[in-house]
Design an enzyme around this catalytic site. Structure first.
Site, PDB file in Angstrom:
ATOM      1  N   TRP A 208     -64.533 -80.295 -88.127  1.00 36.79           N
ATOM      2  CA  TRP A 208     -64.866 -80.012 -86.762  1.00 36.79           C
ATOM      3  C   TRP A 208     -66.485 -80.122 -86.429  1.00 36.79           C
ATOM      4  O   TRP A 208     -67.140 -79.835 -87.302  1.00 36.79           O
ATOM      5  CB  TRP A 208     -64.363 -78.552 -86.713  1.00 36.79           C
ATOM      6  CG  TRP A 208     -64.815 -77.886 -85.384  1.00 36.79           C
ATOM      7  CD1 TRP A 208     -63.892 -78.168 -84.417  1.00 36.79           C
ATOM      8  CD2 TRP A 208     -65.660 -77.335 -85.017  1.00 36.79           C
ATOM      9  NE1 TRP A 208     -64.505 -77.186 -83.075  1.00 36.79           N
ATOM     10  CE2 TRP A 208     -65.989 -76.982 -83.637  1.00 36.79           C
ATOM     11  CE3 TRP A 208     -67.145 -76.812 -85.796  1.00 36.79           C
ATOM     12  CZ2 TRP A 208     -66.755 -76.280 -83.150  1.00 36.79           C
ATOM     13  CZ3 TRP A 208     -68.020 -75.912 -85.031  1.00 36.79           C
ATOM     14  CH2 TRP A 208     -67.857 -75.781 -83.687  1.00 36.79           C
ATOM     15  N   ASP A 375     -61.234 -74.002 -67.681  1.00 35.13           N
ATOM     16  CA  ASP A 375     -60.823 -74.170 -68.985  1.00 35.13           C
ATOM     17  C   ASP A 375     -60.131 -72.804 -69.400  1.00 35.13           C
ATOM     18  O   ASP A 375     -59.470 -72.066 -68.652  1.00 35.13           O
ATOM     19  CB  ASP A 375     -62.151 -74.452 -69.932  1.00 35.13           C
ATOM     20  CG  ASP A 375     -61.918 -75.030 -71.058  1.00 35.13           C
ATOM     21  OD1 ASP A 375     -61.136 -74.342 -71.937  1.00 35.13           O
ATOM     22  OD2 ASP A 375     -62.197 -76.274 -71.193  1.00 35.13           O
ATOM     23  N   ASP A 487     -55.238 -79.054 -75.101  1.00 35.40           N
ATOM     24  CA  ASP A 487     -55.943 -78.627 -76.167  1.00 35.40           C
ATOM     25  C   ASP A 487     -55.101 -78.433 -77.184  1.00 35.40           C
ATOM     26  O   ASP A 487     -53.773 -78.171 -77.116  1.00 35.40           O
ATOM     27  CB  ASP A 487     -56.852 -77.468 -75.981  1.00 35.40           C
ATOM     28  CG  ASP A 487     -58.295 -77.244 -76.896  1.00 35.40           C
ATOM     29  OD1 ASP A 487     -57.957 -78.054 -78.037  1.00 35.40           O
ATOM     30  OD2 ASP A 487     -59.062 -76.752 -76.202  1.00 35.40           O
ATOM     31  N   MET A 488     -55.372 -78.247 -78.346  1.00 28.76           N
ATOM     32  CA  MET A 488     -54.596 -78.094 -79.852  1.00 28.76           C
ATOM     33  C   MET A 488     -55.692 -77.662 -80.717  1.00 28.76           C
ATOM     34  O   MET A 488     -56.158 -78.459 -81.565  1.00 28.76           O
ATOM     35  CB  MET A 488     -53.683 -79.435 -80.174  1.00 28.76           C
ATOM     36  CG  MET A 488     -52.539 -79.098 -81.160  1.00 28.76           C
ATOM     37  SD  MET A 488     -53.295 -79.031 -82.952  1.00 28.76           S
ATOM     38  CE  MET A 488     -53.886 -80.486 -83.232  1.00 28.76           C
ATOM     39  N   ASP A 557     -66.051 -81.032 -80.052  1.00 27.41           N
ATOM     40  CA  ASP A 557     -66.439 -79.961 -79.672  1.00 27.41           C
ATOM     41  C   ASP A 557     -68.246 -79.600 -79.777  1.00 27.41           C
ATOM     42  O   ASP A 557     -68.727 -78.815 -79.033  1.00 27.41           O
ATOM     43  CB  ASP A 557     -66.119 -78.521 -80.240  1.00 27.41           C
ATOM     44  CG  ASP A 557     -64.476 -78.338 -79.819  1.00 27.41           C
ATOM     45  OD1 ASP A 557     -64.339 -78.903 -78.582  1.00 27.41           O
ATOM     46  OD2 ASP A 557     -63.740 -77.581 -80.178  1.00 27.41           O
TER      47      ASP A 557
END
Length: 741
Positions: A208, A375, A487-488, A557
């Site tokens: 990530w 969002d 998203d997930m 991200d």
């Protein structure tokens, strides 16, 4: 003709003038005699391996037969003397896993058929913007049938070669034509046996916020593997790899690229034996996989793509970029510019009101931004990440007139409206979970692991997909929503399908991703112009499967511009600039705490789909004016940035410099991004060497900071270069515009 068949030799030659693959039936088995740069057609029988080797088994007398472990099989099995990893393994009712697949026939047809229930490449797009499959000469498909006489198992191998690209698409359709149940425990989509091991493997690894950094190492004896067991392709190992000759660089040398049109568990590995031959395989990860086949039932593997370049890594990447834009993505948005957006997440997180959102949107519209994206936090009881997932109904305390109301107000400002969903997830604190706790994936008798207070819905259950589709459809049908951010944020644990029996538990991971694809298909059937940006904690599902539905994917991200240089650079090996979601974010950056100039943040994000993720309501008037200039500049050069040929010029991994450029198809125009990561005191001269220009043409080169203005030949720009020693200090950047004079 791109597929040459010699029936007398039982030889098949796939070629398009750039790449060749030669297959032949040898002793009833399908073998690969050659794969690489295009060669004239010939009798390639001399490439059959007939060498005697000690301790190798053969189906006939050891001094007369051919040794299985040294043949270059196309769809190998285990148990007849080939001790390398097989492409297929089938458990039978008597406990045996031995099969003997023999050639039984072939067919050749123009075009390319879609795979049922899964994304795949297509042959071409017609003038109406529709995909063409069977009736197209843009691709030609060879199917080869193999049959195991004892069990009745049949395998149909698909090979599609594209007319204009050195790419071959591979998949397999497996059917139980016998009278006993079979269980498929391994089913690769791709196998390629190469005669030597003189290759480097470039894999793309990370985690990530630091996804897809390329790592290069020579192949060695044994197995080099990348994989995912998470239920998604994941950020740790991307389902793609390059196999390049040791001398291959960005501009010269041979390389293969291998990638998967799939978003679930995968296994990609290179196996080198002690005779220095190499087996490449790619497919669904066999760990935990078991697909039950009753008589008459079948299984289709996902598609794998093999690309080839004799001209270095840049050329290989450009080939894959064109495949994505012209043969994979939905034509609706593939080469069409998407609107410049602003997302409210880093501006507000969960702390917002409708008035706050509208104030942000007004400032964005004044800067020329075209799409406002709302969002997380707009639905159910969602004021933090511990509630609301699964309840896709607007929170009236935050949005008094619902999604239709705020969408209308955003539209009145002259902007499009977009909305965040995480459709595959559920919180226990939700109406959906309270009504259907059995819909969350869990194994009876075991703990239920949790991440971010959320659980994974069982998308292998059609009732679950129906419910989520109905909720999303109700929103989209009653509000003017032009864009979805999908998203997930959580991988699968305690994998178990409560709707199926024991013999089907090995099917869950694949059935789950088929459910995801089915939801995409249904949404587009109802809303064909919808833009869906893929997102999975950023880039945790950045793969060709998602790209078949989403014209762009949120690359990471991590919105820090310096970190994004590495992330977008690595991503570009297989993915075009137009697919990389990239935003200008706040400084100090929320992930790294680093502060970079607004100009550099934009100069990095422009080499992606462009947008902003910052609080414009607390931004200075000077910065707002600069943002307006950035948006206007991007719009005027978006076609070149997104549809030009990308060249990687300087890699960012020494933490000093980075550069890349995009060149128009006619080589008349280019745009160059030149970046300093860390400044060097008393530094030596620095020159930036461009690529992809016409040697004899004259080009007018200007920089956006006004510090460079010259007319030079393409040859000078590529071989003498541009002196950019003055570019600095830390985090400085410069954009060059190159136009044929």
């Amino acid at each position: 003709m791109s597929i040459i068949v010699n029936d007398n030799l039982q030889q098949f030659h796939l070629t398009n003038g750039t790449v060749s693959m030669v297959l032949k039936v040898v002793d009833g088995k399908l073998v690969n005699l050659y794969t690489g740069a295009a060669v004239p057609d010939s009798d390639f029988s001399y490439l059959i391996d007939d060498h005697f080797r000690v301790q190798s088994a053969t189906p006939s007398d050891e001094h007369e037969g051919r040794f299985a472990e040294h043949q270059r099989f196309e769809y190998p099995e285990f148990g007849h003397g080939d001790y390398r990893h097989p492409a297929i393994e089938v458990a039978q009712s008597n406990g045996s896993r031995l099969t003997d697949l023999k050639f039984t026939g072939y067919a050749v047809h123009d075009g390319k058929s879609p795979l049922p229930g899964m994304p795949s490449t297509f042959a071409a797009v017609n003038a109406d913007g529709r995909t063409i499959n069977d009736a197209s000469d843009a691709a030609t498909t060879l199917t080869i049938d193999l049959t195991d006489e004892l069990t009745g198992l049949s395998v149909r191998l698909f090979y599609t070669i594209f007319r204009d690209e050195p790419v071959i698409a591979r998949s397999a359709h497996i059917r139980n034509n016998g009278n006993q149940p079979l269980t498929l425990t391994r089913a690769a989509s791709f196998n390629l046996d190469l005669p030597d091991a003189n290759w480097d493997m470039i894999e793309f690894t990370g985690a990530w916020a630091r996804e897809r950094e390329p790592h290069r190492q020579p192949l060695h004896q044994g197995i080099q593997q990348i994989e995912s067991l998470r239920g998604a392709s994941g950020p740790y190992f991307s389902p793609a790899a390059v196999f390049a000759r040791p001398e291959t660089n960005e501009d010269a040398g041979e390389a293969f690229g291998l990638t998967f049109v799939y978003s679930g568990n995968f296994d990609l590995h290179a196996e080198v034996d002690t005779y220095q031959s190499t087996r490449l395989q790619l497919g669904i990860n066999p760990f935990g996989f078991a697909w039950h086949l009753e008589p008459g039932e079948s299984f289709q593997t996902p598609e794998a793509l093999l690309g080839f370049s004799a001209n270095g890594l840049n050329a290989l990447s450009q080939t894959f970029h064109r495949i994505v834009l012209d043969h994979l993505q939905r034509p609706t948005w593939a080469r069409r510019e998407r609107p410049v957006l602003i997302n409210n997440w880093e501006a507000t997180y969960f702390d917002f009101t409708e008035d706050k959102l509208l104030e942000l949107a007004r400032l964005a519209q004044q800067a020329g931004i075209e799409l406002f994206v709302l969002d997380d936090g707009w639905f159910g009881a969602r004021t933090s990440d511990n509630a609301g997932l699964g309840d896709w109904v607007a929170n009236p305390d935050r949005l008094p007139q619902g999604i239709a109301g705020i969408a209308s107000k955003i539209n009145d400002l002259g902007m499009k409206f977009g909305l965040w969903f995480e459709p595959e997830m559920v919180n226990k604190n939700s109406d959906l979970y309270r009504a259907h706790p059995d819909w969350a994936i869990a194994t009876p008798g075991h703990i239920q692991s949790v991440y971010r207070h959320q659980y994974v819905l069982n998308f292998a259950n059609r009732d679950v997909v129906d419910n989520i589709y109905d909720q999303m459809h109700a929103i989209l049908a009653n509000a003017n929503v032009a864009y979805i951010k999908w998203d997930m944020n959580r991988f699968i644990t305690e994998a178990f399908d409560a709707t199926r029996g024991a013999e089907h538990q090995g099917e869950l991971m694949h059935r789950y991703i088929l459910g995801v694809y089915a939801l995409y298909e249904r949404l587009f059937a109802s809303f064909p112009d919808l833009i869906i940006e893929g997102c999975a904690s950023g880039g945790s599902r950045f793969d060709y499967g998602i790209l078949a539905y989403s014209p762009q994917i949120w690359t990471s991200d991590d919105t820090d511009a310096v970190e994004r240089m590495s992330i977008q650079y690595g991503t570009s090996f297989f993915f075009p600039v137009a697919t990389m979601g990239a935003h200008v974010s706040i400084t100090p950056n929320h992930q790294t705490g680093r502060s970079e100039p607004l100009s550099t943040r934009a100069n990095v994000a422009m080499f992606g789909t462009f947008g902003y993720e910052m609080d414009l309501t607390s931004t200075s008037q000077e910065d707002l004016a600069e943002i307006a200039d950035q948006v206007a500049f991007f719009k005027s050069h978006a076609e070149l940035l997104h549809n030009g040929d990308l060249y990687r010029l300087v890699a960012p991994f020494d933490h000093r410099r980075m550069a890349w450029m995009s060149v128009s198809a006619d080589r008349a125009h280019a745009i160059v991004g030149d970046y300093v990561i860390l400044g060097v005191p008393n530094k030596p001269k620095s020159r930036l060497y461009l690529r992809g220009l016409d040697t004899d043409a004259r080009y007018h080169v200007t920089s956006t900071d006004g510090k460079f203005d010259a007319v030079r030949s393409g040859g000078e720009l590529m071989h003498v270069g541009i002196d950019d020693t003055d570019l600095g200090p830390d985090f400085a950047s410069r954009i060059y515009l190159v136009d044929r004079a």
